[in-house]
Enzyme design. Structure first.
Site, PDB file in Angstrom:
ATOM      1  CG  HIS A  79      -2.079  -2.403  -3.043  1.00 27.11           C
ATOM      2  ND1 HIS A  79      -2.547  -2.441  -1.748  1.00 27.11           N
ATOM      3  CD2 HIS A  79      -1.490  -1.192  -3.198  1.00 27.11           C
ATOM      4  CE1 HIS A  79      -2.270  -1.289  -1.157  1.00 27.11           C
ATOM      5  NE2 HIS A  79      -1.620  -0.516  -2.011  1.00 27.11           N
ATOM      6  CG  ASP A  80      -0.239  -3.231   0.671  1.00 32.31           C
ATOM      7  OD1 ASP A  80       0.856  -3.133   0.106  1.00 32.31           O
ATOM      8  OD2 ASP A  80      -0.743  -2.312   1.348  1.00 32.31           O
ATOM      9  CE  LYS A 103       1.195   1.147  -0.630  1.00 34.14           C
ATOM     10  NZ  LYS A 103       0.162   0.346   0.031  1.00 34.14           N
TER      11      LYS A 103
END
Length: 214
Positions: A41-42, A126
């Site tokens: 994630h990210d 995202k």
């Protein structure tokens, strides 16, 4: 009244929590290799560079360990990555809290080289805190027969926790990699794990997750 924060804070160094530092999870799900997928994630420069002295110790190493385990056992790997220079309609209410966000430049947008995706991995654009919002993550998981999701990356109390919570509500079992996450502080990190363990996820250590996948 204080001003609403409109950019990421500078994150001071803190030690990575270990399994003894987070509460037992309410969920007793068993991670199964043939049901699992991994979400990184990210881990983009813009977010990682908020850590003033580099990422939380062991964060990148532990995510790398999870990536190696997933790729070697046929577990699908997903990444989230925001796009720079978002239009206001795409940025949405996040602009109210965090300002315009990253730019579409090499210093911001790419995933850090140490964790770069391979051609077999799937990189999702995202749009919101949860990786499921305005993406086809759920469809891609269902198509692969996957109903378990390991979540690692940053930031624990925002996108990682929101993703785990939405997975839970979609009847996908989320597993939070407690020592493969980073956050604004050790306090925020531990709060995120406590909330996840109580309400929506099973929190496990990297070593436990790797052993389960093997």
């Amino acid at each position: 009244m204080t001003d609403t924060p409109r950019r990421l804070p500078g994150i001071a160094p803190y030690p990575m929590p270990a399994a003894a530092d987070w509460p037992a999870s309410r969920a007793d799900w068993v991670l199964e290799r043939d049901r699992a997928a991994l979400l990184v994630h990210d881990m983009q420069h813009y977010f990682v560079d908020a850590f003033q002295a580099g990422p939380v110790p062991d964060l990148v190493q532990h995510i790398g360990t999870l990536l190696s385990a997933a790729r070697s056992t046929g577990v699908p790997v997903f990444y989230t990555a925001q796009q720079g220079d978002q239009l206001p309609a795409d940025r949405g209410r996040q602009a109210d809290l965090w300002g315009p966000g990253m730019r579409q430049v090499a210093e911001h947008q790419p995933i850090i080289p140490a964790l770069a995706p391979t051609p077999e991995d799937i990189v999702l654009v995202k749009h919101r805190y949860s990786a499921f919002q305005r993406s086809n993550l759920e469809v891609l998981l269902r198509a692969r027969g996957r109903d378990q999701l390991i979540v690692c990356g940053i930031y624990a109390h925002i996108g990682c926790l929101f993703t785990a919570a939405e997975a839970f509500q979609l009847d996908i079992q989320p597993f939070m990699a407690g020592d493969a996450l980073g956050d604004f502080s050790r306090e925020w990190h531990e709060r995120a794990l406590a909330h996840a363990a109580d309400a929506c996820a099973r929190v496990m250590a990297t070593a436990e997750l790797v052993a389960a996948l093997a």
